[in-house]
Design a protein around this motif. Structure first.
Motif, PDB file in Angstrom:
ATOM      1  N   SER A 267      -3.631   9.890   8.302  1.00 32.92           N
ATOM      2  CA  SER A 267      -3.664   9.562   6.881  1.00 32.92           C
ATOM      3  C   SER A 267      -4.921  10.143   6.251  1.00 32.92           C
ATOM      4  O   SER A 267      -5.959  10.254   6.904  1.00 32.92           O
ATOM      5  CB  SER A 267      -3.632   8.044   6.685  1.00 32.92           C
ATOM      6  OG  SER A 267      -4.735   7.437   7.334  1.00 32.92           O
TER       7      SER A 267
ATOM      8  N   ASP B 255      -5.451   9.481   2.511  1.00 32.80           N
ATOM      9  CA  ASP B 255      -5.748   8.719   1.300  1.00 32.80           C
ATOM     10  C   ASP B 255      -4.807   7.525   1.244  1.00 32.80           C
ATOM     11  O   ASP B 255      -3.655   7.601   1.699  1.00 32.80           O
ATOM     12  CB  ASP B 255      -5.585   9.579   0.044  1.00 32.80           C
ATOM     13  CG  ASP B 255      -6.421   9.066  -1.130  1.00 32.80           C
ATOM     14  OD1 ASP B 255      -7.032   7.990  -0.983  1.00 32.80           O
ATOM     15  OD2 ASP B 255      -6.461   9.734  -2.175  1.00 32.80           O
ATOM     16  N   THR B 256      -5.289   6.415   0.703  1.00 33.67           N
ATOM     17  CA  THR B 256      -4.447   5.218   0.601  1.00 33.67           C
ATOM     18  C   THR B 256      -4.873   4.394  -0.604  1.00 33.67           C
ATOM     19  O   THR B 256      -6.029   4.457  -1.035  1.00 33.67           O
ATOM     20  CB  THR B 256      -4.535   4.370   1.887  1.00 33.67           C
ATOM     21  OG1 THR B 256      -3.567   3.309   1.835  1.00 33.67           O
ATOM     22  CG2 THR B 256      -5.922   3.761   2.052  1.00 33.67           C
ATOM     23  N   GLU B 257      -3.918   3.629  -1.152  1.00 36.37           N
ATOM     24  CA  GLU B 257      -4.209   2.786  -2.316  1.00 36.37           C
ATOM     25  C   GLU B 257      -3.267   1.588  -2.322  1.00 36.37           C
ATOM     26  O   GLU B 257      -2.142   1.653  -1.819  1.00 36.37           O
ATOM     27  CB  GLU B 257      -4.042   3.588  -3.605  1.00 36.37           C
ATOM     28  CG  GLU B 257      -4.500   2.859  -4.864  1.00 36.37           C
ATOM     29  CD  GLU B 257      -5.955   2.421  -4.772  1.00 36.37           C
ATOM     30  OE1 GLU B 257      -6.180   1.273  -4.308  1.00 36.37           O
ATOM     31  OE2 GLU B 257      -6.847   3.204  -5.169  1.00 36.37           O
TER      32      GLU B 257
ATOM     33  N   THR C 257       0.294   5.338   1.233  1.00 35.84           N
ATOM     34  CA  THR C 257      -0.616   6.142   2.039  1.00 35.84           C
ATOM     35  C   THR C 257      -0.115   7.572   2.140  1.00 35.84           C
ATOM     36  O   THR C 257       1.081   7.798   2.367  1.00 35.84           O
ATOM     37  CB  THR C 257      -0.763   5.545   3.457  1.00 35.84           C
ATOM     38  OG1 THR C 257      -1.226   4.200   3.358  1.00 35.84           O
ATOM     39  CG2 THR C 257      -1.739   6.356   4.298  1.00 35.84           C
TER      40      THR C 257
ATOM     41  N   GLY D 177      -2.969   4.446  10.786  1.00 37.95           N
ATOM     42  CA  GLY D 177      -2.572   3.781   9.564  1.00 37.95           C
ATOM     43  C   GLY D 177      -1.279   2.996   9.671  1.00 37.95           C
ATOM     44  O   GLY D 177      -0.810   2.636  10.759  1.00 37.95           O
TER      45      GLY D 177
ATOM     46  N   TYR E 251      -0.166  11.232   4.139  1.00 39.97           N
ATOM     47  CA  TYR E 251      -0.357  11.694   5.510  1.00 39.97           C
ATOM     48  C   TYR E 251      -0.399  13.211   5.595  1.00 39.97           C
ATOM     49  O   TYR E 251       0.357  13.908   4.905  1.00 39.97           O
ATOM     50  CB  TYR E 251       0.782  11.185   6.403  1.00 39.97           C
ATOM     51  CG  TYR E 251       0.535   9.793   6.943  1.00 39.97           C
ATOM     52  CD1 TYR E 251      -0.151   9.605   8.142  1.00 39.97           C
ATOM     53  CD2 TYR E 251       0.973   8.672   6.250  1.00 39.97           C
ATOM     54  CE1 TYR E 251      -0.379   8.334   8.645  1.00 39.97           C
ATOM     55  CE2 TYR E 251       0.740   7.395   6.739  1.00 39.97           C
ATOM     56  CZ  TYR E 251       0.065   7.229   7.941  1.00 39.97           C
ATOM     57  OH  TYR E 251      -0.159   5.974   8.437  1.00 39.97           O
TER      58      TYR E 251
ATOM     59  N   THR F  26       0.829  -1.205   0.000  1.00 40.77           N
ATOM     60  CA  THR F  26       0.000   0.000   0.000  1.00 40.77           C
ATOM     61  C   THR F  26       0.864   1.254   0.000  1.00 40.77           C
ATOM     62  O   THR F  26       2.007   1.244   0.479  1.00 40.77           O
ATOM     63  CB  THR F  26      -0.924   0.058   1.227  1.00 40.77           C
ATOM     64  OG1 THR F  26      -0.121   0.132   2.412  1.00 40.77           O
ATOM     65  CG2 THR F  26      -1.817  -1.166   1.312  1.00 40.77           C
TER      66      THR F  26
END
Length: 353
Positions: free
Chosen positions: A248, A250-252, A239, A306, A241, A237
């Motif tokens: 955090s 947004d994350t993908e 992320t 996160g 911050y 992932t």
């Protein structure tokens, strides 16, 4: 007369000491002190509830009873410290296992973790269920074998597993009622790849420019050509911050990033995103074993949630401003140092610096 009496007493004492008892048979088996034989009757043990059972004074080890407590019925034996179920023949339903899954990177030396959901229609609690990992030649389970010693929820892949497929099985065990369910196996996963020695790092990004921010992106580089990349990219992932509160925003996962590869590296680009303008902010990446890297720009801070929880960021030492060219980017050199490429980026390809 005294001599005769002595002989008779000695005879009966000898008979008492060495005889066997047969009920329904005149020839009890040599190995049995008691043999009961019948074709139309059974052996009936003392039947009692828990209160009656617990009132037995100093029960001997091996003492047998048949417990009837409400809807529960169990043949029990005293093991010296407690009453233990031998068998519980009732209408109670055996436990089952569902939702079996195997997670982890499918490469030699990686650790796999199994999960499942225990179910029992009669709400009997789970005891110590039996686990077993399996190896096969293909996803259909051809030439399946149980892996010796692989009897926990976790399994570390070995060189023997390379090019093979792996499955996890669980035999659910209940504490009470019908104790043992049927073994259930997960789908096979694989094929298992060679040991992954790739290096994963944040390689390039753009977050601020003149006028309205555009072309914002993050690029991750993993060493090795396309054939040597991690099999399961969902385990990795990236992320973003917010440095003002350490949270955090947004994350993908890497499987949703744009991948391009050359002979030496693969590049994973998270494109068309909105990245905060610093003072400070940060980027973190993680893999199957946890946090890999946590970098920041325009200062340092500590993450509070996160993948980087509790970790203080490493400042890359360079930044962009509201006068930076919209096509610029911060690029990482081979030695790990960062520089501003003032008028062009190299996302998806080898860095220019």
């Amino acid at each position: 007369m005294k001599k005769s009496l002595t002989i008779i007493v000695s005879f009966f004492c000898s008979f008492y000491t060495y005889s066997q008892v047969g009920i329904g048979t005149v020839a009890p088996d040599d190995s049995a002190i008691l043999e009961v034989s019948s074709t139309n009757k059974g052996l009936l043990l003392p039947r009692m509830n828990e209160v009656q059972r617990d009132a037995i004074s100093n029960p001997a080890i091996g003492l047998l009873i048949y417990l009837i407590e409400g809807t529960q019925q169990c043949l029990q034996v005293y093991n010296g410290t407690s009453w233990e179920n031998i068998y519980c023949p009732t209408t109670n339903t055996a436990p089952t296992a569902i939702n079996l899954a195997v997670s982890g990177t499918l490469n030699v030396a990686a650790n796999l973790t199994a999960s499942y959901t225990y179910q029992d229609a009669d709400s009997d609690a789970e005891d110590t269920s039996i686990y077993q990992w399996y190896r096969a030649d293909d996803a259909s389970g051809t030439n399946e074998i149980a892996i010796s010693g692989a009897t926990s929820l976790n399994y570390t892949l070995t060189t023997t597993d390379e090019s093979k497929y792996i499955s996890f099985g669980v035999t659910p065990i209940a504490v009470t009622g019908a104790l043992t369910g049927l073994e259930v196996k997960s789908n096979y996963v694989g094929a298992i790849g060679p040991e992954n020695t790739s290096t994963v790092r944040i390689n390039e990004f753009h977050y601020d420019n003149i006028n309205t921010d555009v072309n914002e992106f993050v690029e991750i580089r993993i060493t090795g050509n396309s054939g040597s990349q991690p099999v399961d990219l969902t385990q990795y992932t990236v992320t973003l911050y917010n440095g003002s509160n350490g949270m955090s925003y947004d994350t993908e996962t890497f499987d949703n990033l744009i991948q391009t590869c050359d002979a030496s590296n693969c590049y994973y680009v998270w494109d068309a995103i909105t990245i905060q303008n610093g003072d400070p902010d940060g980027i973190a990446i993680s893999g199957p074993s946890g946090l890999i890297e946590f970098l920041s720009y325009e200062g340092v801070f500590t993450a509070v949630d996160g993948i980087a929880t509790g970790v203080t960021s490493v400042n890359i030492g360079v930044n962009e401003t509201n006068s930076t060219d919209e096509n610029a980017a911060l690029e990482r050199a081979i030695d790990g140092t960062w520089s501003l490429s003032a008028s062009s980026n190299t996302k998806g390809t080898v860095n220019s610096l």
